[in-house]
Scaffold this motif. Structure first.
Motif, mmCIF file in Angstrom:
data_model
loop_
_atom_site.group_PDB
_atom_site.id
_atom_site.type_symbol
_atom_site.label_atom_id
_atom_site.label_comp_id
_atom_site.label_asym_id
_atom_site.label_seq_id
_atom_site.Cartn_x
_atom_site.Cartn_y
_atom_site.Cartn_z
ATOM 1 N N ALA A 98 45.789 42.472 55.809
ATOM 2 C CA ALA A 98 47.041 43.190 55.543
ATOM 3 C C ALA A 98 47.415 43.091 54.064
ATOM 4 C CB ALA A 98 48.164 42.631 56.415
ATOM 5 N N CYS A 99 47.189 41.927 53.470
ATOM 6 C CA CYS A 99 47.461 41.729 52.035
ATOM 7 C C CYS A 99 46.496 42.550 51.180
ATOM 8 C CB CYS A 99 47.334 40.254 51.670
ATOM 9 S SG CYS A 99 48.500 39.170 52.534
ATOM 10 N N VAL A 100 45.252 42.636 51.622
ATOM 11 C CA VAL A 100 44.245 43.421 50.901
ATOM 12 C C VAL A 100 44.611 44.901 50.911
ATOM 13 C CG1 VAL A 100 41.824 44.184 50.950
ATOM 14 C CG2 VAL A 100 42.380 41.759 51.265
ATOM 15 N N ARG A 101 44.990 45.414 52.082
ATOM 16 C CA ARG A 101 45.375 46.840 52.188
ATOM 17 C C ARG A 101 46.586 47.133 51.305
ATOM 18 N NH1 ARG A 101 44.082 45.947 57.688
ATOM 19 N NH2 ARG A 101 46.281 45.631 58.215
ATOM 20 N N GLU A 102 47.527 46.206 51.289
ATOM 21 C CA GLU A 102 48.731 46.377 50.464
ATOM 22 C C GLU A 102 48.352 46.485 48.983
ATOM 23 O OE1 GLU A 102 52.589 43.716 49.240
ATOM 24 O OE2 GLU A 102 51.903 43.543 51.315
ATOM 25 N N GLY A 103 47.416 45.645 48.551
ATOM 26 C CA GLY A 103 46.971 45.686 47.158
ATOM 27 C C GLY A 103 46.283 46.987 46.801
ATOM 28 N N LEU A 104 45.429 47.474 47.705
ATOM 29 C CA LEU A 104 44.743 48.752 47.465
ATOM 30 C C LEU A 104 45.747 49.901 47.350
ATOM 31 C CD1 LEU A 104 41.798 48.230 49.972
ATOM 32 C CD2 LEU A 104 41.521 48.540 47.504
ATOM 33 N N GLY A 146 43.976 29.063 46.411
ATOM 34 C CA GLY A 146 42.614 29.293 45.927
ATOM 35 C C GLY A 146 42.174 30.735 46.099
ATOM 36 N N MET A 147 42.549 31.349 47.230
ATOM 37 C CA MET A 147 42.219 32.763 47.441
ATOM 38 C C MET A 147 42.881 33.640 46.387
ATOM 39 S SD MET A 147 42.185 33.547 51.527
ATOM 40 C CE MET A 147 43.424 32.426 52.145
ATOM 41 N N ALA A 148 44.169 33.382 46.128
ATOM 42 C CA ALA A 148 44.903 34.165 45.130
ATOM 43 C C ALA A 148 44.302 33.959 43.745
ATOM 44 C CB ALA A 148 46.384 33.785 45.137
ATOM 45 N N GLU A 149 43.980 32.706 43.419
ATOM 46 C CA GLU A 149 43.392 32.390 42.115
ATOM 47 C C GLU A 149 42.034 33.059 41.957
ATOM 48 O OE1 GLU A 149 42.463 30.770 38.371
ATOM 49 O OE2 GLU A 149 44.372 31.181 39.384
ATOM 50 N N GLY A 150 41.243 33.069 43.038
ATOM 51 C CA GLY A 150 39.932 33.719 43.000
ATOM 52 C C GLY A 150 40.048 35.204 42.689
ATOM 53 N N LEU A 151 41.037 35.875 43.309
ATOM 54 C CA LEU A 151 41.248 37.304 43.045
ATOM 55 C C LEU A 151 41.673 37.542 41.597
ATOM 56 C CD1 LEU A 151 43.016 38.199 46.395
ATOM 57 C CD2 LEU A 151 40.838 39.129 45.609
ATOM 58 N N ARG A 152 42.519 36.654 41.083
ATOM 59 C CA ARG A 152 42.953 36.817 39.680
ATOM 60 C C ARG A 152 41.791 36.576 38.719
ATOM 61 N NH1 ARG A 152 48.109 33.994 41.584
ATOM 62 N NH2 ARG A 152 49.450 35.769 42.037
ATOM 63 N N GLN A 153 40.924 35.636 39.065
ATOM 64 C CA GLN A 153 39.749 35.402 38.215
ATOM 65 C C GLN A 153 38.828 36.617 38.224
ATOM 66 O OE1 GLN A 153 37.476 31.895 38.341
ATOM 67 N NE2 GLN A 153 39.190 30.533 37.931
ATOM 68 N N ILE A 154 38.668 37.232 39.381
ATOM 69 C CA ILE A 154 37.823 38.430 39.455
ATOM 70 C C ILE A 154 38.426 39.548 38.603
ATOM 71 C CG2 ILE A 154 36.915 40.232 40.986
ATOM 72 C CD1 ILE A 154 36.899 38.029 43.222
ATOM 73 N N ALA A 155 39.759 39.671 38.647
ATOM 74 C CA ALA A 155 40.426 40.684 37.821
ATOM 75 C C ALA A 155 40.170 40.428 36.332
ATOM 76 C CB ALA A 155 41.925 40.698 38.112
ATOM 77 N N ALA A 204 47.648 42.713 42.852
ATOM 78 C CA ALA A 204 48.617 42.952 43.928
ATOM 79 C C ALA A 204 48.197 42.224 45.213
ATOM 80 C CB ALA A 204 48.764 44.453 44.187
ATOM 81 N N MET A 205 46.887 42.176 45.479
ATOM 82 C CA MET A 205 46.387 41.413 46.640
ATOM 83 C C MET A 205 46.743 39.932 46.478
ATOM 84 S SD MET A 205 42.494 42.776 47.142
ATOM 85 C CE MET A 205 42.106 44.518 47.108
ATOM 86 N N ALA A 206 46.509 39.404 45.274
ATOM 87 C CA ALA A 206 46.793 37.985 45.019
ATOM 88 C C ALA A 206 48.274 37.680 45.219
ATOM 89 C CB ALA A 206 46.366 37.620 43.596
ATOM 90 N N ASP A 207 49.137 38.563 44.712
ATOM 91 C CA ASP A 207 50.588 38.366 44.874
ATOM 92 C C ASP A 207 50.983 38.382 46.347
ATOM 93 O OD1 ASP A 207 50.834 38.230 42.147
ATOM 94 O OD2 ASP A 207 51.559 40.285 41.886
ATOM 95 N N ALA A 208 50.398 39.330 47.106
ATOM 96 C CA ALA A 208 50.732 39.451 48.534
ATOM 97 C C ALA A 208 50.274 38.213 49.305
ATOM 98 C CB ALA A 208 50.090 40.716 49.111
ATOM 99 N N ILE A 209 49.102 37.696 48.953
ATOM 100 C CA ILE A 209 48.594 36.493 49.630
ATOM 101 C C ILE A 209 49.506 35.299 49.367
ATOM 102 C CG2 ILE A 209 46.728 34.759 49.476
ATOM 103 C CD1 ILE A 209 44.757 37.152 49.406
ATOM 104 N N GLU A 210 49.939 35.138 48.116
ATOM 105 C CA GLU A 210 50.860 34.032 47.796
ATOM 106 C C GLU A 210 52.191 34.199 48.516
ATOM 107 O OE1 GLU A 210 49.570 32.197 43.497
ATOM 108 O OE2 GLU A 210 51.080 33.780 43.505
ATOM 109 N N ARG A 211 52.697 35.415 48.510
ATOM 110 C CA ARG A 211 53.986 35.681 49.161
ATOM 111 C C ARG A 211 53.909 35.411 50.669
ATOM 112 N NH1 ARG A 211 54.327 41.537 49.501
ATOM 113 N NH2 ARG A 211 53.353 41.101 51.509
ATOM 114 N N ASP A 212 52.772 35.760 51.271
ATOM 115 C CA ASP A 212 52.623 35.640 52.728
ATOM 116 C C ASP A 212 51.983 34.315 53.153
ATOM 117 O OD1 ASP A 212 53.746 38.103 52.974
ATOM 118 O OD2 ASP A 212 51.944 39.143 53.651
#
Length: 422
Positions: free
Chosen positions: A166-172, A84-93, A39-47
């Motif tokens: 803000a994207c991180v909080r949304e994901g949590l 890259g930030m979004a991809e990094g979060l997806r890789q961690i997932a 969800a964090m990755a999606d929010a970062i891409e969207r924003d």
């Protein structure tokens, strides 16, 4: 941060919230953590547009205040950086969850079973300069490893960091996890750092990402364990038995792919027997790219355009288009040079001789040692860690790029069935 709350009270509140959140995150299941990360990755891409606009604000202020080019390079993000930030979060997932894994479970003669369980560290405080991508990387790695995080970015990146936060909080929130599991400090007051590194009751470990000045301050003032590297004086050694085409390609990339990173080569060592063949080729590449060379007497006899290197050059992390060059007698002197002047970060040998490669790997006392590869690979993403929280040159707990495993510890677990000690 509310205007009527002083920094000390604000940081205490942050610490209390982080400690409470850490207990919830430590017991969160893998699905919940992964849901938050995605969800964090999606929010970062969207924003993306919002993040780039916030970063543009920070860049304008930074340029106006005369920040040096290395810091500006680290501060700037573009569309590729956001992706890259979004991809990094997806890789961690996608990575295996280390928390709760039990290893080395063995029966003892008494009949009990003894093993080790991987557990979160608790609350991780991360202090960093520029590099807004650290906000996403650190949030993701701390969450997946079951930790709460307190992130204190540099004042130069305040708008970028808050937009990512803000994207991180949304994901949590999307995963039903407390938003206080990752808190990005909202004040630019430097006193916040002093509070963070001394709050022993709330923070378990500090990870600095920044310049030598910041890390020296933390080493002197912190009352909490610090995972850190002071600087990156990285070497490439071109051996007598090197493939010279490989040597040229690796030495070029290690220095010129980016100047402002801690895994960039700062000193090139060349075996005497191949110096005459390889140095002129490399010097042309470096000069064409605007790199200033500072060499020993033997280097300058081959490439007279080099400036004279001083003793200080061998221990300097330039983070700039400057490279020191030394001709050495061979492998022994190269290893001696690296272990004397290096920073135990990343060092590479270029050689086709297996025995020499093995010696280099065994004897060079650094957190990453490479054979026939650019030092620029010393990176959590490149090592398959998903992303990294930083590089550690310490010898206790974590060493090299620190990913999920480096953000956990182990405790002994004992399984019995009514066993008592005789």
């Amino acid at each position: 941060m509310k205007q009527d709350m002083d920094v000390k009270q604000y940081m205490r509140t942050v610490g209390e919230q982080a400690r409470a959140a850490s207990r919830i995150v430590a017991r969160a299941d893998t699905n919940a953590k992964n849901k938050a990360l995605l969800a964090m990755a999606d929010a970062i891409e969207r924003d993306q547009a919002k993040l780039l606009a916030a970063n543009a604000q920070d860049m304008d202020v930074a340029k106006a205040s005369g920040l040096d080019s290395a810091l500006l390079d680290r501060l700037q993000i573009n569309a590729k950086g956001v992706a890259g930030m979004a991809e990094g979060l997806r890789q961690i997932a996608a990575l295996a969850d280390p928390v709760g894994a039990i290893t080395d479970l063995n029966y003892r003669p008494s009949g009990i079973q003894v093993g080790k369980m991987r557990v979160p560290l608790g609350v991780v405080g991360i202090i960093y300069e520029a590099r807004p991508n650290v906000t996403a990387d650190a949030a993701g790695l701390c969450l997946k490893s079951g930790n709460a995080a307190i992130l204190r970015g540099g004042s130069e990146a305040i708008n970028s960091n808050q937009a990512i936060a803000a994207c991180v909080r949304e994901g949590l929130a999307a995963a039903g996890l407390p938003e206080t599991a990752v808190q990005v400090i909202e004040t630019t007051d430097r006193a916040a750092v002093g509070e963070l590194i001394t709050m022993k009751e709330f923070v378990d470990v500090i990870v600095p990402r920044g310049g030598k000045g910041l890390i020296e301050r933390l080493m002197n003032d912190a009352r909490i364990p610090v995972i850190k590297h002071l600087h990156g004086v990285c070497h490439v050694y071109i051996d007598d038995h090197a493939d010279l085409d490989k040597a040229v390609s690796i030495s070029d990339n290690a220095k010129t792919s980016r100047y402002g990173t801690c895994n960039t080569m700062e000193t090139l060592l060349v075996a005497q027997s191949v110096a005459q063949s390889v140095l002129p080729k490399l010097a042309k590449i470096y000069f064409d790219k605007g790199v200033e060379l500072r060499g020993c007497a033997a280097s300058r006899s081959i490439v007279p355009q080099m400036k004279a290197a001083t003793e200080e050059d061998w221990i300097t992390e330039y983070l700039a288009p400057i490279l020191s060059v030394r001709v050495v007698s061979g492998l022994d002197q190269a290893i001696e040079h690296i272990n004397t002047f290096g920073s135990q970060h990343t060092d590479a040998i270029v050689t086709e001789d297996y025995t020499r490669a093995r010696r280099f790997l065994r004897e060079v006392d650094s957190s990453s040692v490479m054979v026939n590869a650019s030092t620029r690979f010393a990176d959590g993403f490149e090592y398959g860690l998903g992303a990294e929280i930083g590089i550690s040159t310490d010898k206790i707990h974590a060493r090299g790029p620190v990913g999920l495993e480096g953000l956990t510890s182990q405790k002994y677990v004992v399984l019995g069935d009514g066993h008592v000690r005789g």
